[in-house]
Scaffold this active site. Structure first.
Site: not given
Ligand code: PAF
Length: 278
Positions: A33, A37, A61, A150, A184
């Site tokens: 983090l 975050h 992912q 994102d 970040m």
């Molecule tokens: O953005 C992220 O850290 C990831 O894509 C998430 C949303 C936690 C899903 O794994």
């Protein structure tokens, strides 16, 4: 801060909280983090009674040649930061807990998952939407906070929630930047000290675009200038795109509202950033 590793236990706790009339705010993360975050945790705090953060480095992912194994992890540090920031529950499942043998269901937001980051990372957004849908069913939040860093992910999640009639409010969080402008990201740790300095070019290119667009009509020309800026710093451009932030469609002509998204490889790191430019 309570730490929960099992899905069933998390569901039971959330069910209890809901019965007590508590509003559950949720921040899904992959850990390691940083202030970005933690700013999302602050937003969740302000808007709910109980804050749940998940830490799960989601294997589905990551592509076969991506950084799943090397992805930075530091649970002890994360726990401390979350406690300081007032997180109530940390959901920290194992891969086996999330994907037991026999797992075979996928959640896919068509088209939006195939463009921009989705074009260079096939299957990435399917992995994201599948795990986020699962996390929503486990944590049962009233609201969830996602960062604008994102941007494509944020819009895809909003689309999924809308399309599937999920009763969850998605709250966006602004991009948090280092003093020199670099957005970040946990992946910034991959940068060497020299690459770290040069990586500010993503931010500089976006700020340049926001200024230049005022006097410029030709978006291809602007893209070319941005690309040159980035390449001069040793960055390898994956994509630079101007989009309608609502439909995610590429804008070929200058029209407000407009957001610029970009992805750049800098050494070992693939960095993304974006900015509203018109
Ligand atoms: O953005 C992220 O850290 C990831 O894509 C998430 C949303 C936690 C899903 O794994």
């Amino acid at each position: 801060m309570r730490i929960v590793e099992k899905k069933k236990e998390m569901q039971r706790i959330s069910e209890e909280l809901r019965k007590e009339g508590k509003i559950i705010g949720f921040v899904p993360t992959m850990g390691y983090l940083h202030e970005g975050h933690l700013s999302l945790v602050d937003i969740a705090r302000k808007n709910s009674d109980v804050v749940v953060v998940s830490i799960f480095v989601n294997p589905t992912q990551f592509g076969p040649n991506e950084d799943y194994e090397e992805y930075p992890r530091d649970l002890e540090r994360d726990k401390k930061l979350l406690e300081e920031r007032g997180c109530d529950i940390l959901f920290y499942p194992s891969v086996e807990e999330m994907y037991p043998p026999g797992f075979r269901t996928e959640v896919h937001v068509k088209e939006w998952s195939e463009v921009y980051c989705g074009a260079s990372r096939p299957g990435h957004f399917k992995g994201v939407t599948t795990v986020v849908m699962k996390l929503f069913h486990i944590v049962k939040p009233h609201l969830a906070v996602f960062g604008e860093k994102d941007f494509q992910q944020l819009r895809i999640i909003e689309r999924m929630v809308d399309d599937m009639d999920m009763d969850i409010k998605i709250i966006p969080g602004k991009i948090i930047r280092e003093k020199d402008g670099l957005a970040m990201s946990s992946r910034n740790t991959y940068l060497s000290p020299d690459e770290r300095k040069r990586a500010t070019v993503l931010y500089r290119a976006l700020v340049y675009a926001r200024e230049r667009i005022k006097e410029m009509e030709n978006l291809d020309e602007l893209k070319k200038e941005m690309r040159e800026m980035i390449e001069r710093e040793g960055g390898e451009v994956d994509y630079i795109v101007f989009i309608d932030p609502v439909t995610l469609e590429e804008r070929k002509e200058k029209k407000s509202p407009m957001r610029c998204l970009l992805a750049v490889r800098m050494g070992k790191a693939r960095l993304i950033d974006n900015m509203e430019i018109l």
